[in-house]
Design a protein around this motif. Structure first.
Motif, mmCIF file in Angstrom:
data_model
loop_
_atom_site.group_PDB
_atom_site.id
_atom_site.type_symbol
_atom_site.label_atom_id
_atom_site.label_comp_id
_atom_site.label_asym_id
_atom_site.label_seq_id
_atom_site.Cartn_x
_atom_site.Cartn_y
_atom_site.Cartn_z
ATOM 1 N N ILE A 131 -62.019 1.178 77.036
ATOM 2 C CA ILE A 131 -61.756 1.710 75.706
ATOM 3 C C ILE A 131 -63.053 2.151 75.038
ATOM 4 N N PHE A 132 -64.123 1.429 75.263
ATOM 5 C CA PHE A 132 -65.417 1.816 74.693
ATOM 6 C C PHE A 132 -65.956 3.095 75.323
ATOM 7 N N HIS A 133 -65.562 3.376 76.547
ATOM 8 C CA HIS A 133 -66.097 4.548 77.245
ATOM 9 C C HIS A 133 -65.187 5.770 77.142
ATOM 10 N N HIS A 134 -63.915 5.582 76.844
ATOM 11 C CA HIS A 134 -62.979 6.694 76.888
ATOM 12 C C HIS A 134 -62.248 6.913 75.567
ATOM 13 N N SER A 135 -62.933 6.748 74.476
ATOM 14 C CA SER A 135 -62.356 6.990 73.159
ATOM 15 C C SER A 135 -63.510 7.208 72.189
ATOM 16 N N THR A 136 -63.180 7.326 70.907
ATOM 17 C CA THR A 136 -64.244 7.524 69.919
ATOM 18 C C THR A 136 -65.169 6.317 69.814
ATOM 19 N N TYR A 137 -64.789 5.205 70.416
ATOM 20 C CA TYR A 137 -65.643 4.011 70.383
ATOM 21 C C TYR A 137 -66.928 4.200 71.179
ATOM 22 N N ARG A 138 -66.986 5.230 72.008
ATOM 23 C CA ARG A 138 -68.204 5.467 72.791
ATOM 24 C C ARG A 138 -69.385 5.833 71.887
ATOM 25 N N VAL A 139 -69.092 6.242 70.636
ATOM 26 C CA VAL A 139 -70.161 6.527 69.679
ATOM 27 C C VAL A 139 -71.064 5.306 69.502
ATOM 28 N N LEU A 140 -70.476 4.128 69.633
ATOM 29 C CA LEU A 140 -71.228 2.891 69.421
ATOM 30 C C LEU A 140 -72.234 2.614 70.534
ATOM 31 N N LEU A 141 -71.985 3.147 71.722
ATOM 32 C CA LEU A 141 -72.837 2.856 72.880
ATOM 33 C C LEU A 141 -74.133 3.649 72.807
ATOM 34 N N GLY A 142 -75.232 2.932 72.622
ATOM 35 C CA GLY A 142 -76.532 3.577 72.530
ATOM 36 C C GLY A 142 -76.706 4.404 71.268
ATOM 37 N N HIS A 143 -76.022 4.024 70.171
ATOM 38 C CA HIS A 143 -76.085 4.815 68.941
ATOM 39 C C HIS A 143 -77.506 4.870 68.379
ATOM 40 N N LYS A 144 -77.767 5.964 67.651
ATOM 41 C CA LYS A 144 -79.110 6.222 67.118
ATOM 42 C C LYS A 144 -79.323 5.645 65.727
ATOM 43 N N GLU A 145 -78.268 5.588 64.949
ATOM 44 C CA GLU A 145 -78.418 5.180 63.550
ATOM 45 C C GLU A 145 -77.121 4.568 63.048
ATOM 46 N N ARG A 146 -77.215 3.676 62.088
ATOM 47 C CA ARG A 146 -76.020 3.099 61.459
ATOM 48 C C ARG A 146 -76.357 2.663 60.034
ATOM 49 N N LYS A 147 -75.323 2.565 59.225
ATOM 50 C CA LYS A 147 -75.504 2.157 57.835
ATOM 51 C C LYS A 147 -74.272 1.402 57.369
ATOM 52 N N VAL A 148 -74.493 0.255 56.750
ATOM 53 C CA VAL A 148 -73.390 -0.539 56.209
ATOM 54 C C VAL A 148 -72.884 0.128 54.939
ATOM 55 N N LEU A 149 -71.578 0.423 54.920
ATOM 56 C CA LEU A 149 -70.978 1.093 53.770
ATOM 57 C C LEU A 149 -70.428 0.100 52.757
ATOM 58 N N SER A 150 -69.848 -0.982 53.229
ATOM 59 C CA SER A 150 -69.284 -1.976 52.314
ATOM 60 C C SER A 150 -69.075 -3.299 53.032
ATOM 61 N N CYS A 151 -69.067 -4.375 52.251
ATOM 62 C CA CYS A 151 -68.801 -5.724 52.760
ATOM 63 C C CYS A 151 -67.845 -6.406 51.791
ATOM 64 N N LEU A 152 -66.932 -7.192 52.346
ATOM 65 C CA LEU A 152 -65.972 -7.866 51.474
ATOM 66 C C LEU A 152 -65.542 -9.180 52.109
ATOM 67 N N LEU A 153 -65.711 -10.264 51.351
ATOM 68 C CA LEU A 153 -65.195 -11.560 51.776
ATOM 69 C C LEU A 153 -63.756 -11.657 51.267
ATOM 70 N N VAL A 154 -62.810 -11.297 52.114
ATOM 71 C CA VAL A 154 -61.403 -11.219 51.715
ATOM 72 C C VAL A 154 -60.871 -12.597 51.366
ATOM 73 N N GLU A 155 -61.147 -13.557 52.208
ATOM 74 C CA GLU A 155 -60.788 -14.951 51.990
ATOM 75 C C GLU A 155 -61.985 -15.801 52.376
ATOM 76 N N GLU A 156 -61.819 -17.100 52.226
ATOM 77 C CA GLU A 156 -62.936 -17.998 52.546
ATOM 78 C C GLU A 156 -63.380 -17.850 53.996
ATOM 79 N N ASN A 157 -62.445 -17.613 54.882
ATOM 80 C CA ASN A 157 -62.769 -17.538 56.306
ATOM 81 C C ASN A 157 -62.496 -16.160 56.911
#
Length: 210
Positions: A131-157
């Motif tokens: 799935i990582f190699h044959h879908s849009t998830y391959r973008v993650l493999l060896g990616h050049k740049e990333r940026k956190v857009l948002s974080c949310l603690l939905v519940e305690e866990n």
């Protein structure tokens, strides 16, 4: 007459050896022959550890098990650790980063999972890897740049984080959402595991043979 014949046969001095079967005296130069008929060279030994077409550090890299969840990781650290592994996916060996992701995965391998959104049977690592190699998830493999857009603690866990990722191919970028769950009880008590990794777009629009 019979006695005379037996006497002559029992006498070693009367034996004759055909020239075809006479062996040369041993000179101490024993050189075994390969199946191809080529003698081995002196001073050269074939390594029995790994085949010679693999890299020299192949065996050592395979002895190292993929890293996984750590009790001292926060949810944010667990996500960052997985993304770092995917960025350097082929270090120390091919698809090591995906192996790390599989260790963080919180699904039951004996049941179909919504880890990637749709229900998939991910009990075998090979299906997870494809799935990582044959879908849009391959973008993650060896990616050049990333940026956190948002974080949310939905519940305690339960924790969610959306990340923008730019791949190593031209105009390749995607947004992904991690959902992390902290286990309570059992052998993974206190560990943050990945419940799902979803792509904001239609990751499987072209179909997937996994």
């Amino acid at each position: 007459m019979i006695l005379m014949m037996m006497s002559s046969l029992s006498s070693p001095s009367s034996w004759s050896v055909s020239p075809l079967f006479k062996s040369k005296p041993f000179t101490g130069d024993y050189r075994p022959i390969t199946p191809a008929g080529v003698p081995f060279c002196r001073g050269v030994r074939a390594s029995s550890d790994v085949p010679d077409f693999l890299s020299a550090d192949w065996l050592e890299s395979r002895r190292k098990k993929p890293d996984g969840p750590k009790l001292n990781f926060s949810a944010e650290e667990a996500v960052e650790y997985q993304l770092d592994a995917l960025k350097h996916n082929d270090q120390p060996h091919h698809d090591y980063g995906i192996e790390v992701m599989y260790r963080f995965a919180g699904f039951d391998p004996f049941e179909r999972s919504t880890y990637f959104g749709p229900f998939f049977d991910l009990g075998q690592f090979e299906r997870f890897r494809r799935i990582f190699h044959h879908s849009t998830y391959r973008v993650l493999l060896g990616h050049k740049e990333r940026k956190v857009l948002s974080c949310l603690l939905v519940e305690e866990n339960r924790f969610k984080q959306r990340v923008w990722v730019r791949g190593n191919r031209p105009e390749e970028e995607e947004i992904f959402q991690f959902t992390m769950v902290q286990r309570v009880g059992g052998s993974w008590d206190g560990y943050w595991l990945t419940e799902s990794l979803l792509n904001d777009g239609d990751a499987f629009s072209g179909g997937l043979a996994y």
